[in-house]
Design an enzyme around this catalytic site. Sequence first.
Site, PDB file in Angstrom:
ATOM      1  N   LEU A  34      -6.242  -4.493   1.022  1.00 59.88           N
ATOM      2  CA  LEU A  34      -5.142  -4.326   0.072  1.00 59.88           C
ATOM      3  C   LEU A  34      -5.094  -5.443  -0.971  1.00 59.88           C
ATOM      4  CD1 LEU A  34      -2.343  -3.245   2.607  1.00 59.88           C
ATOM      5  CD2 LEU A  34      -3.930  -1.789   1.326  1.00 59.88           C
ATOM      6  N   GLY A  37      -2.336  -4.131  -6.528  1.00 57.99           N
ATOM      7  CA  GLY A  37      -2.137  -2.732  -6.929  1.00 57.99           C
ATOM      8  C   GLY A  37      -1.482  -1.959  -5.793  1.00 57.99           C
ATOM      9  N   HIS A  38      -2.012  -2.124  -4.590  1.00 55.67           N
ATOM     10  CA  HIS A  38      -1.416  -1.484  -3.414  1.00 55.67           C
ATOM     11  C   HIS A  38       0.013  -2.012  -3.206  1.00 55.67           C
ATOM     12  CE1 HIS A  38      -5.838  -1.339  -2.173  1.00 55.67           C
ATOM     13  NE2 HIS A  38      -5.498  -0.060  -2.184  1.00 55.67           N
ATOM     14  N   GLN A 149      -2.174   5.395 -10.689  1.00 56.99           N
ATOM     15  CA  GLN A 149      -2.790   6.046 -11.849  1.00 56.99           C
ATOM     16  C   GLN A 149      -4.252   5.640 -11.996  1.00 56.99           C
ATOM     17  OE1 GLN A 149      -0.908   5.747 -15.853  1.00 56.99           O
ATOM     18  NE2 GLN A 149      -3.028   5.916 -16.573  1.00 56.99           N
ATOM     19  N   LYS A 150      -4.617   4.497 -11.422  1.00 52.17           N
ATOM     20  CA  LYS A 150      -6.007   4.026 -11.403  1.00 52.17           C
ATOM     21  C   LYS A 150      -6.977   5.152 -11.032  1.00 52.17           C
ATOM     22  CE  LYS A 150      -9.617   1.354 -10.155  1.00 52.17           C
ATOM     23  NZ  LYS A 150      -9.967   1.965  -8.881  1.00 52.17           N
ATOM     24  N   SER A 186      -9.180  -3.444  -7.665  1.00 47.47           N
ATOM     25  CA  SER A 186      -9.833  -2.467  -6.806  1.00 47.47           C
ATOM     26  C   SER A 186     -10.444  -3.194  -5.620  1.00 47.47           C
ATOM     27  CB  SER A 186     -10.929  -1.730  -7.582  1.00 47.47           C
ATOM     28  OG  SER A 186     -11.773  -1.030  -6.680  1.00 47.47           O
ATOM     29  N   ARG A 188     -13.083  -2.461  -4.343  1.00 45.22           N
ATOM     30  CA  ARG A 188     -14.517  -2.513  -4.597  1.00 45.22           C
ATOM     31  C   ARG A 188     -14.922  -3.675  -5.505  1.00 45.22           C
ATOM     32  NH1 ARG A 188     -14.221   3.505  -4.123  1.00 45.22           N
ATOM     33  NH2 ARG A 188     -15.634   4.040  -2.410  1.00 45.22           N
TER      34      ARG A 188
HETATM   35  P1  AMP Z   1      -7.568   2.901  -2.317  1.00 46.90           P
HETATM   36  O1  AMP Z   1      -7.235   2.001  -1.169  1.00 46.90           O
HETATM   37  O2  AMP Z   1      -8.508   2.295  -3.307  1.00 46.90           O
HETATM   38  O3  AMP Z   1      -7.946   4.289  -1.885  1.00 46.90           O
HETATM   39  O4  AMP Z   1      -6.205   3.067  -3.116  1.00 46.90           O
HETATM   40  C1  AMP Z   1      -5.034   3.498  -2.481  1.00 46.90           C
HETATM   41  C2  AMP Z   1      -4.003   3.818  -3.522  1.00 46.90           C
HETATM   42  O5  AMP Z   1      -3.754   2.668  -4.321  1.00 46.90           O
HETATM   43  C3  AMP Z   1      -4.455   4.935  -4.471  1.00 46.90           C
HETATM   44  O6  AMP Z   1      -3.353   5.783  -4.754  1.00 46.90           O
HETATM   45  C4  AMP Z   1      -4.895   4.166  -5.671  1.00 46.90           C
HETATM   46  O7  AMP Z   1      -4.789   4.912  -6.867  1.00 46.90           O
HETATM   47  C5  AMP Z   1      -3.926   3.013  -5.681  1.00 46.90           C
HETATM   48  N1  AMP Z   1      -4.484   1.892  -6.434  1.00 46.90           N
HETATM   49  C6  AMP Z   1      -5.734   1.370  -6.311  1.00 46.90           C
HETATM   50  N2  AMP Z   1      -5.930   0.389  -7.212  1.00 46.90           N
HETATM   51  C7  AMP Z   1      -4.778   0.294  -7.931  1.00 46.90           C
HETATM   52  C8  AMP Z   1      -4.342  -0.539  -9.016  1.00 46.90           C
HETATM   53  N3  AMP Z   1      -5.155  -1.461  -9.571  1.00 46.90           N
HETATM   54  N4  AMP Z   1      -3.099  -0.357  -9.500  1.00 46.90           N
HETATM   55  C9  AMP Z   1      -2.281   0.579  -8.966  1.00 46.90           C
HETATM   56  N5  AMP Z   1      -2.622   1.376  -7.942  1.00 46.90           N
HETATM   57  C10 AMP Z   1      -3.853   1.244  -7.432  1.00 46.90           C
END
Ligand code: AMP
Length: 283
Positions: A34, A37-38, A149-150, A186, A188
């Site tokens: 995390l 963003g999360h 929205q990413k 991210s 990643r």
């Molecule tokens: P992930 O863990 O990458 O699958 O992301 C989980 C959630 O967090 C998804 O709804 C993503 O769109 C959101 N998310 C990932 N990166 C960001 C970011 N930089 N800003 C806002 N939300 C994000």
Amino acid sequence: VLHTISTAAEMQRIALAAKRAGKRIGVVPTMGFLHDGHASLIHKARSDANVVIVTIFVNPLQFAPTEDLSRYPRDLERDTELAANAGADYLFTPVPHEMYPPGFDLTVSVGGVTAPFEGVSRPTHFNGVATVVAKLFLITQADSAFFGQKDYQQAMVVGKLIRDLAIPIQLVVCPTRRDADGVAMSSRNVYLSPEERTKAAVLYKSLQTAQNLITSGERRREALEECLRTTLNTAFGINIDYAAAADADTLEQCDVFATTQGIVLLLAVRFGTTRLIDNLVVR
Ligand code: AMP
């Protein structure tokens, strides 16, 4: 205090009891590792719901065999601290056989918005996303779900899933959180070498350049995509998967966008072996 739950049965039992007690449940689905963003999604969920469930599941179904499933970064200890600080009540951390026990044989397949862009590069990806998200919605009994929205196309796919199945859940899409140089946060990003991390700033720079072009009146798709590509190519050695302009509501690739149409600029670019995506909506 944050409670960590690892079985679907216990998570669903807790969720059903909370519902019976009249609580509103918010869910934030993630793949862990995390970042801020999360955290922004968890904060938003905290302000909306009485019970906030963060799920951490690196979903094998949404990775192709050639992708980064086995090396996807994990740090449950740090995630627990971040989720607790952001205001989560529960961390749901199932292992794969908890979500997909022996004999599991179901695919939730969303049509239409899954076809272009990510759907071309990652043909099985959105089936994996839709299948796991539908199951997470049922396990957590959520009233609201928070996505970033990413992952623009993913949020549209989830919206379509909710509408087509009449799932009684409110989708909340939260703005993209960025580092100081504009790079979208991210999990990643840890794959990037220092040099690639510096280059990655070109993503947001190209989105902003094309946004300025739209603001100055350009509505032709080819001109916008040319602008994206030109700016991206100022970074040496990157590999553009797609750099596109589309209708923000339908992802339709019109030749010329009407002034009433919102435009989404969508990017997927490889920096070495790391594939990053970003987007910007202009209305
Ligand atoms: P992930 O863990 O990458 O699958 O992301 C989980 C959630 O967090 C998804 O709804 C993503 O769109 C959101 N998310 C990932 N990166 C960001 C970011 N930089 N800003 C806002 N939300 C994000």
